[in-house]
Design an enzyme around this catalytic site. Sequence first.
Site, PDB file in Angstrom:
ATOM      1  N   HIS B 131       0.873  -1.192   0.076  1.00  0.00           N
ATOM      2  CA  HIS B 131       0.054   0.017  -0.225  1.00  0.00           C
ATOM      3  C   HIS B 131       0.908   1.161  -0.105  1.00  0.00           C
ATOM      4  O   HIS B 131       2.048   1.380   0.477  1.00  0.00           O
ATOM      5  CB  HIS B 131      -0.801  -0.065   1.422  1.00  0.00           C
ATOM      6  CG  HIS B 131      -1.794   0.956   1.377  1.00  0.00           C
ATOM      7  ND1 HIS B 131      -1.567   2.255   1.691  1.00  0.00           N
ATOM      8  CD2 HIS B 131      -3.421   0.640   1.323  1.00  0.00           C
ATOM      9  CE1 HIS B 131      -2.890   2.882   1.688  1.00  0.00           C
ATOM     10  NE2 HIS B 131      -3.815   1.875   1.276  1.00  0.00           N
ATOM     11  N   ASP B 208       3.229  -4.630   7.827  1.00  0.00           N
ATOM     12  CA  ASP B 208       1.772  -3.869   7.903  1.00  0.00           C
ATOM     13  C   ASP B 208       0.594  -4.799   7.919  1.00  0.00           C
ATOM     14  O   ASP B 208       0.320  -5.677   7.163  1.00  0.00           O
ATOM     15  CB  ASP B 208       1.905  -3.379   6.646  1.00  0.00           C
ATOM     16  CG  ASP B 208       0.502  -2.566   6.206  1.00  0.00           C
ATOM     17  OD1 ASP B 208      -0.498  -2.891   6.818  1.00  0.00           O
ATOM     18  OD2 ASP B 208       0.256  -2.187   5.010  1.00  0.00           O
ATOM     19  N   GLN B 211      -4.622  -5.361   6.549  1.00  0.00           N
ATOM     20  CA  GLN B 211      -5.327  -6.303   6.208  1.00  0.00           C
ATOM     21  C   GLN B 211      -5.293  -7.576   6.865  1.00  0.00           C
ATOM     22  O   GLN B 211      -6.608  -8.279   6.498  1.00  0.00           O
ATOM     23  CB  GLN B 211      -5.145  -6.378   4.755  1.00  0.00           C
ATOM     24  CG  GLN B 211      -5.550  -4.950   4.092  1.00  0.00           C
ATOM     25  CD  GLN B 211      -6.832  -4.793   4.101  1.00  0.00           C
ATOM     26  OE1 GLN B 211      -7.761  -5.399   3.927  1.00  0.00           O
ATOM     27  NE2 GLN B 211      -7.145  -3.557   3.620  1.00  0.00           N
ATOM     28  N   LYS B 234     -10.570  -1.578  10.379  1.00  0.00           N
ATOM     29  CA  LYS B 234     -10.584  -2.649   9.712  1.00  0.00           C
ATOM     30  C   LYS B 234     -11.221  -4.027  10.476  1.00  0.00           C
ATOM     31  O   LYS B 234     -11.083  -5.080   9.920  1.00  0.00           O
ATOM     32  CB  LYS B 234      -9.349  -2.932   8.949  1.00  0.00           C
ATOM     33  CG  LYS B 234      -8.985  -1.606   7.998  1.00  0.00           C
ATOM     34  CD  LYS B 234      -8.146  -1.900   6.824  1.00  0.00           C
ATOM     35  CE  LYS B 234      -7.718  -0.628   6.130  1.00  0.00           C
ATOM     36  NZ  LYS B 234      -8.240  -0.371   4.855  1.00  0.00           N
ATOM     37  N   CYS B 372      -4.689   2.254  -3.617  1.00  0.00           N
ATOM     38  CA  CYS B 372      -3.794   2.950  -3.287  1.00  0.00           C
ATOM     39  C   CYS B 372      -2.543   1.955  -3.313  1.00  0.00           C
ATOM     40  O   CYS B 372      -1.484   1.813  -2.618  1.00  0.00           O
ATOM     41  CB  CYS B 372      -3.674   3.281  -1.751  1.00  0.00           C
ATOM     42  SG  CYS B 372      -4.926   4.433  -1.441  1.00  0.00           S
TER      43      CYS B 372
END
Lengths: 148, 414
Positions: B131, B208, B211, B234, B372
Amino acid sequence: MGKVNTIQDTENEIVEEFGLFDSWDDKYEYIIDLGKRLPPLDDKYKVDENKVRGCQSTVWLHADYKDGYIYFSADSDAVIVKGLISMLIRVLTNHTPDEILNAKLEFIDRIGMTKHLAQTRSNGLLSMVKQMKNFALAYKLKMESNGN
Amino acid sequence: MATIEEVQPAIDIVSVRKQFPILERLVKGKPLVYLDNAATTQKPQSVIDALTSYYSGYNANIHRGIHTLAEEATAAFEATRDAVQQFINAATREEIIFTRGTTEGINLVAATWGRQNVGKGDEVIISGMEHHSNIVPWQILCEEKGAILKVIPVNEAGELQMDVFHSLLNSKTKIVAIVHASNALGTINPIKEIVAAAHNAGAVVLVDGAQSTVHMDIDVQNLDCDFFALSAHKLYGPTGVGVLYGKKHILESMPPYMGGGEMIKEVTFEKTTYNDLPYKYEAGTPNIADVIAFKAAMDFMESIGKENIARHEQVLLNYATEELQKINGLKIIGQSKHKTGVISFVIDNIHPQDIGILLDNQGIAVRTGHHCTQPLMSRFCIPGTTRASFAVYSTIDEVNALVAGLHKVVKMLS
């Protein structure tokens, strides 16, 4: 040259046409059809400075100036956007810079487009309007400085 | 292929959906089909209630006040920290730093650990499926320090080319910043293998987790990553809250990020001494209400069971993959065997934006565009995709609505 129809006349025509449709499905089919029928833009105009910012799809907008009137042509890789540009062109092309700069373009609201399109896409539509008005302003200033 | 019957035992979908008031609304006169969960998930009533009960019952600034409201608010705020520690299995509560979201967590590490440890000629490794928020902070750092950004390429299936990754590692590698699960493709990356190899080369690893955390059980000690960043919104929590996990000894060695209240021990005009972890990285009044409500979101996930949620989403993913592939000209982008409940696709000669607008007109919310991840879209030579992403409350019926919607879109546009 110039058109007999004022910008307001054409706006009213479009609002009337949209009034014939019962559903948004039908409206979108009409817009898609307009998009498909938009005359192609010459590849030489598909350059970075003709790109409209703020759109999710790529939109090119080109303006010609002849005898006091502005003529728009455009293209996009997305067909609904093309249909929307097609309507904007129909309203604004073949008018003077002043007429274009003063156009309120209330038809976009009146056919429910601003409300129906998600904000981000509505912004794309407004970006196109802004760019068309920028062309008009540029030609107006150019003509005024030539006149002096 | 999984059948509907196989979905039912995992979770009681009717009672789950009842907990999300937004799912009852209509969009464009039709029942909302919300398939944009990778952008943000909807919130259960318990999260909404936690927000209102904080503001109507015990709103106060935390850590400083001596009065009852301040103590109640502080206790609730710190209870979320404990819950996060358990949720991702961190070794200590001091390793849990509240941020505004994943983006801030990554920027914090780049600006503190990065500035302290990355120098001229050093190397930072990211991947081709990051991202923008896990690209730009490292570009800024590398530019400032004269360091070099290296990128692990992505193969045609949308997976990392691990052989190239191993060859990129060397003694100049300082940090590997890598996405756990791709937001655009759904690919789940082999984090344990990446961490082990990076550590071998003397580099640290930032994951990261924006997600991944909602789709699988996260155990940061088992992953052995040095940093892990996530966003509450999220995983059924409020917006504006995130977590940066960092190993304690690394966080302790790092310089502060933002200066201000809360992060100090003592301030004189000559010298300031900094507070202990985690407060050293929590300058200013934090997002108290949303942090408190975040605990309700984790409680919600625990009440269903992370494994049950993952199983439910996999069934939907498999079913959607099979059904979507039947659509003429449709190509799924990201065909890894290890995916979260994310399905990204393109359809021949149709722009994703047109698909998004026409699906929205049918009450179906998907994401269209580059997500993104512009470098990743360039890798596949596409301007963007249409992405459907599932959550615990997604149903087979909704997948069917998507498929029917797409058939209609294709018909309208052809």
